[in-house]
Design a protein around this motif. Structure first.
Motif, PDB file in Angstrom:
ATOM      1  N   MET A 145      14.789 -43.630 -18.407  1.00 29.32           N
ATOM      2  CA  MET A 145      15.810 -42.407 -17.835  1.00 29.32           C
ATOM      3  C   MET A 145      16.319 -42.795 -16.623  1.00 29.32           C
ATOM      4  SD  MET A 145      16.651 -39.168 -18.202  1.00 29.32           S
ATOM      5  CE  MET A 145      15.538 -38.539 -19.687  1.00 29.32           C
ATOM      6  N   LEU A 146      17.496 -43.029 -16.309  1.00 26.11           N
ATOM      7  CA  LEU A 146      18.217 -43.454 -15.212  1.00 26.11           C
ATOM      8  C   LEU A 146      18.022 -42.322 -14.278  1.00 26.11           C
ATOM      9  CD1 LEU A 146      21.454 -45.335 -16.339  1.00 26.11           C
ATOM     10  CD2 LEU A 146      19.493 -46.287 -15.340  1.00 26.11           C
ATOM     11  N   SER A 147      17.863 -42.620 -12.835  1.00 24.00           N
ATOM     12  CA  SER A 147      17.841 -41.666 -12.070  1.00 24.00           C
ATOM     13  C   SER A 147      19.251 -41.946 -11.264  1.00 24.00           C
ATOM     14  CB  SER A 147      16.579 -41.804 -10.990  1.00 24.00           C
ATOM     15  OG  SER A 147      16.721 -43.003 -10.205  1.00 24.00           O
ATOM     16  N   LEU A 148      20.004 -40.897 -10.886  1.00 25.92           N
ATOM     17  CA  LEU A 148      21.255 -40.912 -10.269  1.00 25.92           C
ATOM     18  C   LEU A 148      21.349 -40.277  -8.757  1.00 25.92           C
ATOM     19  CD1 LEU A 148      23.406 -40.005 -13.159  1.00 25.92           C
ATOM     20  CD2 LEU A 148      22.494 -42.292 -12.848  1.00 25.92           C
ATOM     21  N   VAL A 149      21.948 -41.027  -7.951  1.00 22.71           N
ATOM     22  CA  VAL A 149      22.491 -40.378  -6.635  1.00 22.71           C
ATOM     23  C   VAL A 149      24.151 -40.130  -6.803  1.00 22.71           C
ATOM     24  CG1 VAL A 149      22.751 -40.453  -4.109  1.00 22.71           C
ATOM     25  CG2 VAL A 149      20.350 -40.951  -5.297  1.00 22.71           C
ATOM     26  N   VAL A 150      24.689 -39.070  -6.686  1.00 19.19           N
ATOM     27  CA  VAL A 150      25.981 -38.853  -6.688  1.00 19.19           C
ATOM     28  C   VAL A 150      26.829 -38.718  -5.300  1.00 19.19           C
ATOM     29  CG1 VAL A 150      28.071 -37.849  -7.830  1.00 19.19           C
ATOM     30  CG2 VAL A 150      25.859 -38.339  -8.924  1.00 19.19           C
ATOM     31  N   LEU A 151      27.751 -39.198  -4.723  1.00 16.63           N
ATOM     32  CA  LEU A 151      28.306 -39.189  -3.664  1.00 16.63           C
ATOM     33  C   LEU A 151      29.735 -38.477  -3.791  1.00 16.63           C
ATOM     34  CD1 LEU A 151      27.333 -42.440  -1.899  1.00 16.63           C
ATOM     35  CD2 LEU A 151      26.052 -40.406  -1.669  1.00 16.63           C
ATOM     36  N   ILE A 152      29.767 -37.413  -2.941  1.00 19.50           N
ATOM     37  CA  ILE A 152      31.264 -36.523  -3.315  1.00 19.50           C
ATOM     38  C   ILE A 152      31.843 -36.388  -1.701  1.00 19.50           C
ATOM     39  CG2 ILE A 152      30.503 -35.588  -5.437  1.00 19.50           C
ATOM     40  CD1 ILE A 152      29.816 -33.120  -3.635  1.00 19.50           C
ATOM     41  N   SER A 153      33.040 -35.791  -1.776  1.00 18.85           N
ATOM     42  CA  SER A 153      33.645 -35.421  -0.520  1.00 18.85           C
ATOM     43  C   SER A 153      34.387 -34.192  -0.825  1.00 18.85           C
ATOM     44  CB  SER A 153      35.030 -36.611  -0.050  1.00 18.85           C
ATOM     45  OG  SER A 153      34.268 -37.707   0.378  1.00 18.85           O
ATOM     46  N   GLY A 154      34.436 -33.726  -2.120  1.00 21.28           N
ATOM     47  CA  GLY A 154      35.147 -32.355  -2.394  1.00 21.28           C
ATOM     48  C   GLY A 154      34.445 -31.602  -3.337  1.00 21.28           C
ATOM     49  N   GLY A 155      34.992 -30.970  -4.211  1.00 23.25           N
ATOM     50  CA  GLY A 155      34.616 -30.100  -5.152  1.00 23.25           C
ATOM     51  C   GLY A 155      33.383 -30.350  -6.022  1.00 23.25           C
ATOM     52  N   GLY A 156      33.538 -31.574  -6.380  1.00 19.14           N
ATOM     53  CA  GLY A 156      32.552 -32.052  -7.335  1.00 19.14           C
ATOM     54  C   GLY A 156      32.766 -31.648  -8.873  1.00 19.14           C
ATOM     55  N   SER A 157      34.156 -31.761  -9.253  1.00 19.15           N
ATOM     56  CA  SER A 157      34.242 -31.529 -10.672  1.00 19.15           C
ATOM     57  C   SER A 157      33.718 -32.798 -11.490  1.00 19.15           C
ATOM     58  CB  SER A 157      35.634 -31.259 -11.115  1.00 19.15           C
ATOM     59  OG  SER A 157      36.374 -32.810 -10.673  1.00 19.15           O
ATOM     60  N   ASN A 158      33.747 -33.881 -11.176  1.00 19.32           N
ATOM     61  CA  ASN A 158      33.245 -34.864 -12.057  1.00 19.32           C
ATOM     62  C   ASN A 158      31.608 -34.740 -11.960  1.00 19.32           C
ATOM     63  OD1 ASN A 158      35.726 -36.027 -12.901  1.00 19.32           O
ATOM     64  ND2 ASN A 158      35.228 -37.773 -11.248  1.00 19.32           N
ATOM     65  N   LEU A 159      31.009 -34.439 -10.894  1.00 20.98           N
ATOM     66  CA  LEU A 159      29.484 -34.222 -10.753  1.00 20.98           C
ATOM     67  C   LEU A 159      29.362 -32.926 -11.710  1.00 20.98           C
ATOM     68  CD1 LEU A 159      26.842 -34.495  -9.485  1.00 20.98           C
ATOM     69  CD2 LEU A 159      27.817 -33.121  -7.705  1.00 20.98           C
ATOM     70  N   ARG A 213      19.473 -38.629 -15.205  1.00 24.24           N
ATOM     71  CA  ARG A 213      19.230 -37.531 -14.204  1.00 24.24           C
ATOM     72  C   ARG A 213      19.864 -37.476 -12.868  1.00 24.24           C
ATOM     73  NH1 ARG A 213      18.631 -35.785 -18.771  1.00 24.24           N
ATOM     74  NH2 ARG A 213      17.332 -34.912 -19.878  1.00 24.24           N
ATOM     75  N   VAL A 214      20.588 -36.620 -12.539  1.00 25.78           N
ATOM     76  CA  VAL A 214      20.971 -36.554 -10.968  1.00 25.78           C
ATOM     77  C   VAL A 214      19.893 -36.124 -10.093  1.00 25.78           C
ATOM     78  CG1 VAL A 214      22.483 -35.760  -9.040  1.00 25.78           C
ATOM     79  CG2 VAL A 214      23.272 -36.185 -11.571  1.00 25.78           C
ATOM     80  N   VAL A 215      19.399 -36.958  -9.168  1.00 25.73           N
ATOM     81  CA  VAL A 215      18.231 -36.781  -8.488  1.00 25.73           C
ATOM     82  C   VAL A 215      18.498 -36.352  -7.008  1.00 25.73           C
ATOM     83  CG1 VAL A 215      16.602 -38.268  -9.489  1.00 25.73           C
ATOM     84  CG2 VAL A 215      18.028 -39.284  -7.474  1.00 25.73           C
ATOM     85  N   ALA A 216      19.767 -36.550  -6.352  1.00 28.01           N
ATOM     86  CA  ALA A 216      20.299 -36.362  -5.395  1.00 28.01           C
ATOM     87  C   ALA A 216      21.789 -36.081  -5.277  1.00 28.01           C
ATOM     88  CB  ALA A 216      19.747 -36.878  -4.183  1.00 28.01           C
ATOM     89  N   ILE A 217      22.342 -35.247  -4.520  1.00 29.07           N
ATOM     90  CA  ILE A 217      23.785 -35.417  -4.388  1.00 29.07           C
ATOM     91  C   ILE A 217      24.030 -35.453  -2.881  1.00 29.07           C
ATOM     92  CG2 ILE A 217      25.821 -33.839  -4.294  1.00 29.07           C
ATOM     93  CD1 ILE A 217      24.067 -32.225  -6.661  1.00 29.07           C
ATOM     94  N   GLY A 218      24.940 -36.493  -2.397  1.00 33.51           N
ATOM     95  CA  GLY A 218      25.226 -36.707  -1.057  1.00 33.51           C
ATOM     96  C   GLY A 218      26.693 -36.272  -0.726  1.00 33.51           C
TER      97      GLY A 218
END
Length: 197
Positions: free
Chosen positions: A1-15, A30-35
């Motif tokens: 299982m891959l752990s993911l951190v996702v970084l955004i600047s806006g609304g996060g539609s891809n997220l 699985r997304v483990v954190a959003i920054g």
């Protein structure tokens, strides 16, 4: 299982698409954190999906290097297998890229190497392009010129506005991102083979 951190600047539609995909028990990530680099609307997805969030506002630091060091420290707390830039509208300092590469990918609303940079959709329209696209790349120290791991064409309609075209590209971008992460998790894409750093 891959752990993911996702970084955004806006609304996060891809997220959002990624979070919805990962609700399927069969999806191997699985997304483990959003920054974010600012007070982004997409951070609200953390509360909605029960994911921790963090913010490292660029304006709180004297320079890009100092900001990058704090961002990297925040990311590394989560020990992610993969970091995804999903609408993060800021170049990462080389030290951050080197620390995370090659497990650092980005989405871009153009068929790279066509129309790199912050205004890929607007630039495609300004150039009179009849088609553009969406790309998923491994991040390097250039501007949207890292190795391509997935991309797909999107037609430009004669009556398209920047908004209408971007909305159609985002649909493709979201699907490509979900599939690219699946391919990485399943070993169909080896990021080490795509690294420039």
């Amino acid at each position: 299982m891959l752990s993911l951190v996702v970084l955004i600047s806006g609304g996060g539609s891809n997220l959002r698409s990624l979070l919805e995909a990962s609700e399927d028990a069969e999806y191997p990530a699985r997304v483990v954190a959003i920054g974010a680099d600012r007070d982004a609307d997409g951070l609200a997805l953390g509360e909605e999906f029960g994911i921790p969030t963090f913010s490292v506002p660029f304006t709180s630091f004297p320079d890009r290097a100092a900001w990058g060091d704090e961002l990297l420290a925040q990311i590394e707390q989560w020990k992610p297998d993969l970091v995804i830039l999903s609408g993060l509208m800021r170049l990462l300092p080389p030290r951050v890229v080197a620390a995370l590469s090659p497990n650092l990918i980005n989405t871009h609303p153009a068929y790279l190497p066509e129309f790199p940079g912050a205004h890929g959709v607007r630039d495609a329209l300004a150039a009179g392009a009849t088609q553009t696209g969406a790309s998923i790349i491994v991040v390097d120290n250039g501007v949207d010129d890292g190795p391509i791991i997935a991309q797909e064409r999107v037609a430009v309609n004669s009556d398209d506005t920047e908004t209408s075209l971007h909305d159609r590209i985002k649909t493709v971008e979201r699907r490509l991102l979900v599939q690219a992460i699946l391919d990485i998790a399943n070993g169909h894409v080896n990021l080490k083979e795509h690294s420039n750093v």
